[in-house]
Design a protein around this motif. Structure first.
Motif, PDB file in Angstrom:
ATOM      1  N   GLN A   1       0.822  -1.210   0.000  1.00 34.53           N
ATOM      2  CA  GLN A   1       0.000   0.000   0.000  1.00 34.53           C
ATOM      3  C   GLN A   1       0.855   1.258   0.000  1.00 34.53           C
ATOM      4  OE1 GLN A   1      -2.969  -0.021   3.109  1.00 34.53           O
ATOM      5  NE2 GLN A   1      -3.295  -2.207   2.833  1.00 34.53           N
ATOM      6  N   TYR A   2       1.911   1.285   0.824  1.00 35.98           N
ATOM      7  CA  TYR A   2       2.703   2.533   0.842  1.00 35.98           C
ATOM      8  C   TYR A   2       3.819   2.522  -0.182  1.00 35.98           C
ATOM      9  CZ  TYR A   2       5.423  -0.116   4.414  1.00 35.98           C
ATOM     10  OH  TYR A   2       6.129  -1.051   5.106  1.00 35.98           O
ATOM     11  N   ILE A   3       4.291   1.329  -0.563  1.00 38.17           N
ATOM     12  CA  ILE A   3       5.352   1.296  -1.574  1.00 38.17           C
ATOM     13  C   ILE A   3       4.795   1.714  -2.940  1.00 38.17           C
ATOM     14  CG2 ILE A   3       6.793  -0.307  -2.902  1.00 38.17           C
ATOM     15  CD1 ILE A   3       7.560  -1.604  -0.270  1.00 38.17           C
ATOM     16  N   ASN A   4       3.557   1.320  -3.230  1.00 36.77           N
ATOM     17  CA  ASN A   4       2.958   1.664  -4.523  1.00 36.77           C
ATOM     18  C   ASN A   4       2.406   3.090  -4.575  1.00 36.77           C
ATOM     19  OD1 ASN A   4       3.605  -0.849  -5.452  1.00 36.77           O
ATOM     20  ND2 ASN A   4       1.606  -1.731  -4.941  1.00 36.77           N
ATOM     21  N   ASP A   5       2.285   3.728  -3.419  1.00 38.26           N
ATOM     22  CA  ASP A   5       1.776   5.103  -3.392  1.00 38.26           C
ATOM     23  C   ASP A   5       2.951   6.062  -3.589  1.00 38.26           C
ATOM     24  OD1 ASP A   5       0.788   7.576  -2.826  1.00 38.26           O
ATOM     25  OD2 ASP A   5      -0.318   6.967  -1.025  1.00 38.26           O
ATOM     26  N   GLN A   6       3.148   6.507  -4.832  1.00 35.89           N
ATOM     27  CA  GLN A   6       4.351   7.289  -5.142  1.00 35.89           C
ATOM     28  C   GLN A   6       4.362   8.655  -4.465  1.00 35.89           C
ATOM     29  OE1 GLN A   6       7.160   6.513  -6.648  1.00 35.89           O
ATOM     30  NE2 GLN A   6       6.565   4.412  -7.161  1.00 35.89           N
TER      31      GLN A   6
ATOM     32  N   THR B   1      10.440  -4.453  10.835  1.00 33.18           N
ATOM     33  CA  THR B   1      11.424  -3.731  10.033  1.00 33.18           C
ATOM     34  C   THR B   1      12.228  -4.722   9.191  1.00 33.18           C
ATOM     35  OG1 THR B   1      11.583  -2.121  11.815  1.00 33.18           O
ATOM     36  CG2 THR B   1      13.285  -2.033  10.136  1.00 33.18           C
ATOM     37  N   LYS B   2      12.683  -5.791   9.881  1.00 34.22           N
ATOM     38  CA  LYS B   2      13.409  -6.862   9.208  1.00 34.22           C
ATOM     39  C   LYS B   2      12.640  -7.354   7.986  1.00 34.22           C
ATOM     40  CE  LYS B   2      15.956  -9.441  12.441  1.00 34.22           C
ATOM     41  NZ  LYS B   2      16.151 -10.551  13.376  1.00 34.22           N
ATOM     42  N   ALA B   3      11.333  -7.484   8.134  1.00 38.01           N
ATOM     43  CA  ALA B   3      10.509  -8.066   7.079  1.00 38.01           C
ATOM     44  C   ALA B   3      10.359  -7.165   5.854  1.00 38.01           C
ATOM     45  CB  ALA B   3       9.123  -8.415   7.627  1.00 38.01           C
ATOM     46  N   VAL B   4      10.499  -5.844   6.021  1.00 34.17           N
ATOM     47  CA  VAL B   4      10.207  -4.966   4.874  1.00 34.17           C
ATOM     48  C   VAL B   4      11.437  -4.267   4.291  1.00 34.17           C
ATOM     49  CG1 VAL B   4       7.852  -4.573   5.630  1.00 34.17           C
ATOM     50  CG2 VAL B   4       9.623  -2.954   6.298  1.00 34.17           C
ATOM     51  N   ILE B   5      12.595  -4.341   4.958  1.00 34.45           N
ATOM     52  CA  ILE B   5      13.776  -3.633   4.440  1.00 34.45           C
ATOM     53  C   ILE B   5      14.086  -3.983   2.973  1.00 34.45           C
ATOM     54  CG2 ILE B   5      16.304  -3.493   4.629  1.00 34.45           C
ATOM     55  CD1 ILE B   5      16.006  -3.242   7.598  1.00 34.45           C
ATOM     56  N   PRO B   6      14.092  -5.264   2.578  1.00 31.05           N
ATOM     57  CA  PRO B   6      14.421  -5.574   1.184  1.00 31.05           C
ATOM     58  C   PRO B   6      13.489  -4.880   0.184  1.00 31.05           C
ATOM     59  CG  PRO B   6      14.480  -7.556   2.515  1.00 31.05           C
ATOM     60  CD  PRO B   6      13.919  -6.483   3.386  1.00 31.05           C
ATOM     61  N   SER B   7      12.183  -4.849   0.464  1.00 32.90           N
ATOM     62  CA  SER B   7      11.233  -4.201  -0.444  1.00 32.90           C
ATOM     63  C   SER B   7      11.453  -2.702  -0.500  1.00 32.90           C
ATOM     64  CB  SER B   7       9.798  -4.475  -0.007  1.00 32.90           C
ATOM     65  OG  SER B   7       9.615  -5.840   0.199  1.00 32.90           O
ATOM     66  N   LEU B   8      11.745  -2.106   0.668  1.00 32.78           N
ATOM     67  CA  LEU B   8      11.983  -0.663   0.697  1.00 32.78           C
ATOM     68  C   LEU B   8      13.214  -0.321  -0.137  1.00 32.78           C
ATOM     69  CD1 LEU B   8      11.347   0.229   4.453  1.00 32.78           C
ATOM     70  CD2 LEU B   8       9.889   0.723   2.494  1.00 32.78           C
ATOM     71  N   GLN B   9      14.221  -1.187  -0.022  1.00 29.44           N
ATOM     72  CA  GLN B   9      15.457  -0.965  -0.773  1.00 29.44           C
ATOM     73  C   GLN B   9      15.158  -0.999  -2.281  1.00 29.44           C
ATOM     74  OE1 GLN B   9      18.501  -0.294   0.695  1.00 29.44           O
ATOM     75  NE2 GLN B   9      19.135   0.211  -1.381  1.00 29.44           N
TER      76      GLN B   9
ATOM     77  N   LEU C   1      12.761   3.722  -1.178  1.00 30.29           N
ATOM     78  CA  LEU C   1      11.977   4.543  -0.247  1.00 30.29           C
ATOM     79  C   LEU C   1      12.694   4.595   1.106  1.00 30.29           C
ATOM     80  CD1 LEU C   1       9.394   6.077   0.430  1.00 30.29           C
ATOM     81  CD2 LEU C   1       8.236   3.903   0.746  1.00 30.29           C
ATOM     82  N   VAL C   2      13.057   5.791   1.550  1.00 26.79           N
ATOM     83  CA  VAL C   2      13.867   5.920   2.763  1.00 26.79           C
ATOM     84  C   VAL C   2      13.019   5.736   4.025  1.00 26.79           C
ATOM     85  CG1 VAL C   2      13.599   8.437   2.813  1.00 26.79           C
ATOM     86  CG2 VAL C   2      15.563   7.366   3.965  1.00 26.79           C
ATOM     87  N   MET C   3      13.607   5.095   5.048  1.00 25.20           N
ATOM     88  CA  MET C   3      12.931   4.916   6.336  1.00 25.20           C
ATOM     89  C   MET C   3      13.834   5.375   7.479  1.00 25.20           C
ATOM     90  SD  MET C   3      13.488   0.981   7.552  1.00 25.20           S
ATOM     91  CE  MET C   3      13.615   1.587   9.229  1.00 25.20           C
ATOM     92  N   VAL C   4      13.226   5.980   8.489  1.00 25.10           N
ATOM     93  CA  VAL C   4      13.946   6.267   9.722  1.00 25.10           C
ATOM     94  C   VAL C   4      13.074   5.762  10.859  1.00 25.10           C
ATOM     95  CG1 VAL C   4      15.067   7.989  11.163  1.00 25.10           C
ATOM     96  CG2 VAL C   4      14.932   8.358   8.705  1.00 25.10           C
TER      97      VAL C   4
ATOM     98  N   PRO D   1      20.964  -3.341  10.377  1.00 23.61           N
ATOM     99  CA  PRO D   1      21.737  -2.754   9.272  1.00 23.61           C
ATOM    100  C   PRO D   1      22.226  -3.803   8.270  1.00 23.61           C
ATOM    101  CG  PRO D   1      22.478  -1.890  11.373  1.00 23.61           C
ATOM    102  CD  PRO D   1      21.557  -3.022  11.675  1.00 23.61           C
ATOM    103  N   ASN D   2      22.267  -5.083   8.668  1.00 22.84           N
ATOM    104  CA  ASN D   2      22.829  -6.109   7.789  1.00 22.84           C
ATOM    105  C   ASN D   2      21.784  -6.957   7.075  1.00 22.84           C
ATOM    106  OD1 ASN D   2      25.251  -5.254   8.965  1.00 22.84           O
ATOM    107  ND2 ASN D   2      24.895  -6.641  10.687  1.00 22.84           N
ATOM    108  N   ILE D   3      20.506  -6.596   7.175  1.00 18.26           N
ATOM    109  CA  ILE D   3      19.456  -7.410   6.549  1.00 18.26           C
ATOM    110  C   ILE D   3      19.660  -7.448   5.037  1.00 18.26           C
ATOM    111  CG2 ILE D   3      16.978  -7.631   6.136  1.00 18.26           C
ATOM    112  CD1 ILE D   3      17.932  -8.191   9.012  1.00 18.26           C
ATOM    113  N   THR D   4      19.807  -6.255   4.428  1.00 19.71           N
ATOM    114  CA  THR D   4      20.162  -6.187   3.011  1.00 19.71           C
ATOM    115  C   THR D   4      21.561  -5.566   2.964  1.00 19.71           C
ATOM    116  OG1 THR D   4      17.865  -5.812   2.450  1.00 19.71           O
ATOM    117  CG2 THR D   4      19.483  -5.259   0.766  1.00 19.71           C
ATOM    118  N   PRO D   5      22.578  -6.349   2.623  1.00 17.34           N
ATOM    119  CA  PRO D   5      23.938  -5.822   2.663  1.00 17.34           C
ATOM    120  C   PRO D   5      24.055  -4.573   1.774  1.00 17.34           C
ATOM    121  CG  PRO D   5      23.962  -8.192   2.386  1.00 17.34           C
ATOM    122  CD  PRO D   5      22.542  -7.772   2.261  1.00 17.34           C
ATOM    123  N   GLY D   6      24.712  -3.565   2.294  1.00 13.78           N
ATOM    124  CA  GLY D   6      24.885  -2.328   1.543  1.00 13.78           C
ATOM    125  C   GLY D   6      23.614  -1.505   1.429  1.00 13.78           C
ATOM    126  N   SER D   7      22.630  -1.819   2.283  1.00 14.45           N
ATOM    127  CA  SER D   7      21.352  -1.110   2.230  1.00 14.45           C
ATOM    128  C   SER D   7      21.519   0.387   2.472  1.00 14.45           C
ATOM    129  CB  SER D   7      20.409  -1.714   3.275  1.00 14.45           C
ATOM    130  OG  SER D   7      19.661  -0.716   3.913  1.00 14.45           O
TER     131      SER D   7
END
Lengths: 396, 288
Positions: A106-111, A125-133, A137-140, A150-156
């Motif tokens: 829902q939020y990834i497709n909402d540009q 957070t662990k579950a969605v980091i790869p999709s956000l990458q 889409l930046v997250m804080v 920080p290591n879920i998606t290497p070089g994220s």
């Protein structure tokens, strides 16, 4: 027989209507509360997203974060010289990883959404980091503290958090017990959860690095009401400090049962226990003097300076007092607003701003500067004390 | 004991019994609020204390007793009338249990609610290292009174005889002029009253109420009933005592996290050798 069947059917119908009505109310109040205050006139509209729990067991924590972000956005939308009008869109995950993955499209497709405040918990957070990458889409996050994030998606590049991780907190607590409390006989209790046990392990490690040690490690079953086995074990060591790794409801009951059993040791617990619910569970008398640590800062009635101003503004906008992680969420929202004012109105530009151009941001909770992996550069640990039934700042 | 009573009479495991217990905890908390006792108030002494305790326990008993009766009328009687298979009643029980839990969760929130302290927790004596405290004495005394009371009631009174007769052979009992519906209803009432009293005591002792507070005591009570021989009142008492001792002994020897593992391992062992529990499955044969 027929009569009773009808009566039963009638009762069921009433109950069903009731249940549906309640569910309906819950949904409405969540979806309608966006922060579109003041005139929209000539200003361009921009959207940010809150991702985290708004219902379910962990709702309180999510609402603290949502309201903190909302405070920052409403303050901004009232300014006459602003360039944009910001809307906070809300996505309820109930704090659960499986729910978070179904909501994320829902939020990834909402540009129109260019930045995320959240997700609130480490698991989601662990579950969605790869999709956000993938979406850029930046997250804080204001509150996700697991050390592996920080290591879920290497070089994220998208992952950031405005708070120190669990390892840092454990070390800080261990140092605090040895240096400040001068604990000689320390009993370390935990609830056997991933969080509670991890924090207790890190605390013991830090104590051992300083030449101290835990006199006893005790486990308790958080589902039980009766902690007498754990209390008796702790009591038999005659401790001067008791540390508990776990969450506030059990922490409160444990503290109460310790006090009732005549254990007068200093009681210390981590951010999982930093909630007024701790005082409710322990009672005002038993909670007095208990120490609660957190890598987060709290805004209380007695806070001065920017935190004090935030306390008043938050209360005026949300109708209640700020809680755990509210100041961090306020800072996160303001980082995005700073990015907007600098003209970063697309996902790519906002990501670049948070990742590269932000530098140091002087927030109300702390000074925030992100490392390359998204962690905070100069983390700090705050210790709070329960005084007269209220959580008050002690030291950092 | 509620499990044993209802099972003895109906051959039905009433899983919603733990929610009857939960209702007792909430009712006793609200009765304190109604009496104007707040969280910070000083503890009571003398006559005021006795009065407050009686009202609290009474409120728990009345609320749970009525809830049990309503449950029997609304959910179980229609099933019984239609000779529904026993499995339906079991599913109904689980359904009611979930329904009541969620109802209280939505209404009162998922956080625990605190009890005010009415009884000062003062250490009275130290018997062989055991800490004898005022609140523990209260719970022990009240439990003793309830147990003996129930045992005598079922053994001696007219209604108790009705309950035993129904448990033994419902059809013959009906022929002998026992009103089965009334007996079943009263059995539920009795079980509810006991659960309510237990709920109030639990609240006074642990000083919190929560929507799922009944779950663990419910499982423990069921285990105790099975351990002693389900359907057998004295068996339930013995089972309860044994389970408590085993758990805490296991916890002190193996560490707190092994408490439940140990207790249930013993339960499985006992059932392997005595499938009907320590005292056997015999409410009907329990004589004075």
């Amino acid at each position: 027989m027929t009569r009773s069947r009808f009566r039963l059917a009638g009762l069921l119908a009433v109950l069903l209507t009731l249940a549906l009505g309640l569910a309906g109310c819950g949904k409405d109040s969540n979806n309608n509360s966006n922060s579109n205050a003041g005139d929209t006139g000539a200003k361009t509209a921009v959207n940010l997203a809150y991702v985290g729990p708004l219902t379910g067991e962990a709702a309180n924590l999510g609402i603290n974060i949502r309201n903190g972000a909302k405070t920052a956005i409403e303050e901004y939308n009232k300014k006459a010289d602003r360039k944009y009008t910001v809307t906070l869109k809300e996505f309820d995950t109930e704090g659960a990883p499986d729910k978070a993955t179904t909501v994320k499209d829902q939020y990834i497709n909402d540009q129109s959404i260019i930045g995320i405040i959240g997700p609130a918990f480490s698991g989601e957070t662990k579950a969605v980091i790869p999709s956000l990458q993938d979406a850029g889409l930046v997250m804080v996050s204001a509150s996700a503290t697991n050390k592996d994030l920080p290591n879920i998606t290497p070089g994220s590049t998208v992952f950031h958090r405005a708070i120190a991780d669990d390892t840092f907190q454990g070390k800080g607590i261990g140092d605090y017990i040895v240096d400040k409390l001068k604990g000689k006989t320390v009993v370390v209790v935990d609830d056997n959860s991933e969080y509670g046990k991890g924090l207790a392990d890190d605390t013991v490690k830090a104590m051992e690095a300083k030449g101290g040690k835990a006199a006893k490690r005790v486990k308790l079953d958080p589902k039980a009401a009766d902690f007498s086995a754990a209390v008796n074990e702790a009591k038999s060591a005659s401790p001067d400090v008791v540390f508990y790794g776990g969450y506030y409801q059990e922490a409160g009951r444990l503290k109460k049962q310790l006090t009732d059993a005549g254990v007068n040791a200093s009681f210390l617990s981590g951010d999982g226990s930093l909630d007024p619910g701790f005082i409710t569970a322990a009672g005002t008398a038993a909670s007095e003097g208990a120490l609660l640590s957190c890598p987060c800062n709290l805004a209380t009635e007695t806070s001065s300076g920017k935190l004090g101003e935030f306390f008043k503004s938050y209360k005026a906008i949300n109708g209640k007092e700020p809680g755990t992680y509210s100041p961090e969420a306020y800072d996160v929202a303001n980082i995005y607003i700073k990015g907007l004012e600098a003209g970063n109105t697309t996902r790519a530009k906002m990501l670049n701003f948070v990742e590269k151009d932000l530098g140091t941001y002087d927030g109300i909770s702390k000074t925030i500067e992100f490392e390359d992996n998204g962690n905070i550069k100069t983390p700090s640990l705050y210790v709070f004390e329960v005084k007269g039934g209220k959580i008050t700042a002690k030291e950092s | 004991m509620g499990y044993t009573l209802v099972y003895g009479v109906l051959r039905l495991i009433n899983f919603a019994h733990s929610e009857i217990f939960m209702i007792g905890v909430f009712a006793s908390l609200f009765s304190m609020h109604a009496m104007g006792i707040g969280p910070g108030d000083p503890t009571k002494t003398g006559l005021a204390l006795v009065l407050v305790l009686l009202v609290t326990i009474g409120a728990g008993m009345v609320a749970s007793g009525s809830a049990a009766v309503i449950m029997e009328r609304v959910a179980y009687r229609p099933l019984r009338r239609r000779n529904a298979p026993r499995l339906s009643a079991l599913i109904t029980a689980i359904g009611i249990s979930l329904f009541l839990q969620e109802l209280f969760a939505v209404r009162y929130g998922r956080n625990q609610l605190g009890f005010p302290r009415v009884l000062a927790k003062r250490q009275l004596a130290d018997v062989l290292g055991a800490n004898v405290r005022t609140d523990k004495v209260l719970v022990f005394g009240a439990a003793l009174v309830l147990m003996v009371g129930l045992d005598r009631f079922v053994a001696r009174s007219r209604l108790g005889r009705g309950i035993r007769a129904t448990a033994q052979d419902p059809e013959t009992a009906a022929l002998m002029g026992v009103n089965i519906d009334r007996v079943v209803l009263l059995t539920f009432l009795l079980g509810g009253l006991l659960a309510g009293a237990a709920g109030a005591l639990y609240g006074l002792f642990f000083e919190f109420a929560k929507y799922n507070i009944g779950f663990l005591p419910g499982i423990k009570a069921f285990t105790a009933a099975v351990l002693g021989g389900i359907g057998n009142i004295r068996g339930a008492l013995l089972g309860g005592l044994l389970l408590g001792l085993l758990e805490n002994w296991g916890a002190s020897v193996l560490g707190g996290e092994w408490k439940d593992v140990f207790a249930f391992a013993v339960l499985v062992l006992v059932l392997l050798f005595r499938p009907t529990g320590l005292l056997g499955e015999a409410l009907a044969r329990a004589r004075a």
